[in-house]
Design an enzyme around this catalytic site. Sequence first.
Site, PDB file in Angstrom:
ATOM      1  N   ASP A  49     -90.640  24.584 -41.550  1.00  0.00           N
ATOM      2  CA  ASP A  49     -89.749  24.346 -40.421  1.00  0.00           C
ATOM      3  C   ASP A  49     -89.148  22.938 -40.468  1.00  0.00           C
ATOM      4  OD1 ASP A  49     -88.711  23.958 -37.713  1.00  0.00           O
ATOM      5  OD2 ASP A  49     -89.863  25.739 -37.185  1.00  0.00           O
ATOM      6  N   SER A  90     -84.880  26.591 -33.478  1.00  0.00           N
ATOM      7  CA  SER A  90     -85.763  27.454 -34.265  1.00  0.00           C
ATOM      8  C   SER A  90     -85.745  28.907 -33.812  1.00  0.00           C
ATOM      9  CB  SER A  90     -87.199  26.927 -34.208  1.00  0.00           C
ATOM     10  OG  SER A  90     -87.321  25.721 -34.928  1.00  0.00           O
ATOM     11  N   THR A 158     -90.676  30.168 -33.997  1.00  0.00           N
ATOM     12  CA  THR A 158     -90.550  30.863 -35.277  1.00  0.00           C
ATOM     13  C   THR A 158     -91.437  32.103 -35.359  1.00  0.00           C
ATOM     14  OG1 THR A 158     -89.909  28.809 -36.377  1.00  0.00           O
ATOM     15  CG2 THR A 158     -90.653  30.612 -37.783  1.00  0.00           C
ATOM     16  N   GLU A 278     -95.673  29.787 -41.745  1.00  0.00           N
ATOM     17  CA  GLU A 278     -94.821  28.677 -41.326  1.00  0.00           C
ATOM     18  C   GLU A 278     -95.550  27.338 -41.426  1.00  0.00           C
ATOM     19  OE1 GLU A 278     -92.025  27.264 -37.571  1.00  0.00           O
ATOM     20  OE2 GLU A 278     -94.011  28.080 -37.157  1.00  0.00           O
ATOM     21  N   ASP A 283     -91.437  20.077 -38.864  1.00  0.00           N
ATOM     22  CA  ASP A 283     -90.382  19.923 -37.861  1.00  0.00           C
ATOM     23  C   ASP A 283     -90.766  18.897 -36.805  1.00  0.00           C
ATOM     24  OD1 ASP A 283     -87.915  21.015 -36.439  1.00  0.00           O
ATOM     25  OD2 ASP A 283     -89.445  21.456 -34.941  1.00  0.00           O
ATOM     26  N   HIS A 287     -88.877  15.417 -35.750  1.00  0.00           N
ATOM     27  CA  HIS A 287     -88.413  15.063 -34.406  1.00  0.00           C
ATOM     28  C   HIS A 287     -88.856  13.636 -34.041  1.00  0.00           C
ATOM     29  CE1 HIS A 287     -86.499  18.650 -32.817  1.00  0.00           C
ATOM     30  NE2 HIS A 287     -87.497  19.409 -33.221  1.00  0.00           N
ATOM     31  N   HIS A 326     -83.922  25.293 -40.666  1.00  0.00           N
ATOM     32  CA  HIS A 326     -82.871  24.329 -40.352  1.00  0.00           C
ATOM     33  C   HIS A 326     -83.318  22.976 -40.878  1.00  0.00           C
ATOM     34  CE1 HIS A 326     -85.621  22.888 -37.285  1.00  0.00           C
ATOM     35  NE2 HIS A 326     -85.717  24.130 -36.824  1.00  0.00           N
ATOM     36  N   HIS A 425     -82.561  18.497 -34.442  1.00  0.00           N
ATOM     37  CA  HIS A 425     -82.096  19.251 -35.598  1.00  0.00           C
ATOM     38  C   HIS A 425     -80.714  18.784 -36.027  1.00  0.00           C
ATOM     39  CE1 HIS A 425     -84.735  22.875 -34.119  1.00  0.00           C
ATOM     40  NE2 HIS A 425     -85.431  21.771 -34.354  1.00  0.00           N
TER      41      HIS A 425
END
Length: 547
Positions: A49, A90, A158, A278, A283, A287, A326, A425
């Site tokens: 992710d 997501s 996800t 995942e 991710d 962030h 992404h 993102h």
Amino acid sequence: MKNFLKFKKTAIISLLLILCLVLSSFVFATGETDENSNKVKNVILMIPDGMTIAHTTLARWYQGGEPLAMDELACGLVRTYSANNPITDSAPAGTAYATGYKTQNRYLSIFPEISSMPGVGQVEEKDFYKPIVTILEAAKKSGKSTGLVVTCQFPHATPAAFASHSDNRNDYENIAEQMVYNRVDVVFGGGWKYIGKNSRKDKEDLVSYLKQNGFEVTNSWEVAKNYYGSKIWGLFAQDYMHYDIDRNGTGEPSLAEMTQKALQILSKNRNGFFLMVEGSEIDWASHANDPVGVVSDVLAFDRAVKVALDFAKSRNDTAVIIAPDHTNGGMTLGNYSASADSVLLNNFLKYIRKATRTGAGVEEILGNNRTDENIKKVVSKYYGIDNLTQDEINAIKNAPAGRLNYVLGPMISKRSYIGWTSNDHTGEEVVLYAYHPNGYVPHGVIDNTEVCDYMAEIMGIDLGSFNENAYISNADLEEKGYDVFIDTGNPYNIQLVINSKGKTYTIPQNKNVLIEGNKQYTLKYVSVYIPGAKKFFVSSEVEDLLK
């Protein structure tokens, strides 16, 4: 006589060879052999992710330049935009991989009402919010086993996209209930509080429901790793799991360990399986602009990739697809303080290699003891930074609960010449990686929906036929003359009530059941209520049960 027999034998062999060549040419021309050879029993979809090229570059340098397990499989790029935005979140990104359709931001495996991006077709108004059957749901209905392995809480966007339907990705309790009633065979990750009776607002005992339907349900990795049945939910944290580098002493397994165990269980099904794995917190580190978390969880994900590849390469019936959903953070190796001549490799890696915790891990260690001296001591020990400024100390001291990685991450990044453009993102393409036993993989620049199309093709699943008559809405039933209303009296258990021929039928949201008096019927699909639109979608065979 011997020479004649030898000639006759040779002639027969030659004729047979010619016949085989003719037949093989015919089969090749029709494409039948090629098409069949592309089919596989098992598909493993792996989603790192938010992972970008900068993430993988940094992870490679961190491990001495050695290639990642996924490197050999790079084959293309994936466009990631959602139905209504160049930058996806997501939920629609997962939806594209799960269903082959784009939806709008925040939505999970339902049709959008807004399709404003170029090339995204507008959905008919009657189909706004309609649930879309996912590849996981279709695989299960085709007799395959199904699995989800994550490090986040299991109803996060996800994994939720593969086993639930909602217009609000943050509606964890309703999403969790749908995922439970979808009876995914193997679920490993975090999120125990979403199935526990005492921690849910609706007091639904989802643990008991799973157990009554033959599942092992545990929060212990020791129990899970020694389980040899076919159905298990192992949730190893109340909410999300720790970053990999922070996991020592927690009792939580690694992503690779969970993947290995999931494959052991799912591969017992002779019909095959679909598994989604995942690397959830790549991710989250992005962030926070936290390069320590990025490296930690990219490498943890790559170790899970190696497990999946070793499994696939040991047989000839399994494909592995690796595709980020992404990009995130706009991470760069080099910032405004760096020049091509002045910054050496050690300048990028010095502090990241010294770090033994992410910012989130340091926050746990600091606790409430945020004196200047303790901050200096802890940051020095776990980050190797001995030159904190007073402004940095104050920023650490005043960081809100759960947000210290957003303070420490940029401090490490600045000292490591790593740039970031965002805490959110971004909209670039992502790298596609794929393994197929016969080399049949996508190439070039493709859309994220085509990843699902590819998986469906090689598994021999016609998702269109599943979606054709899967769901009907309360409005559809009203048009057919049924007396229908949505009972919202209990906000935690909204129901569709249907009166027909003197009988009353009740369909609770998030479940796959229809109740009439003392009778209960199991439906093919879970029921979905969309509050904002006041739409209730139910499995289409309900109409047959009403007749």
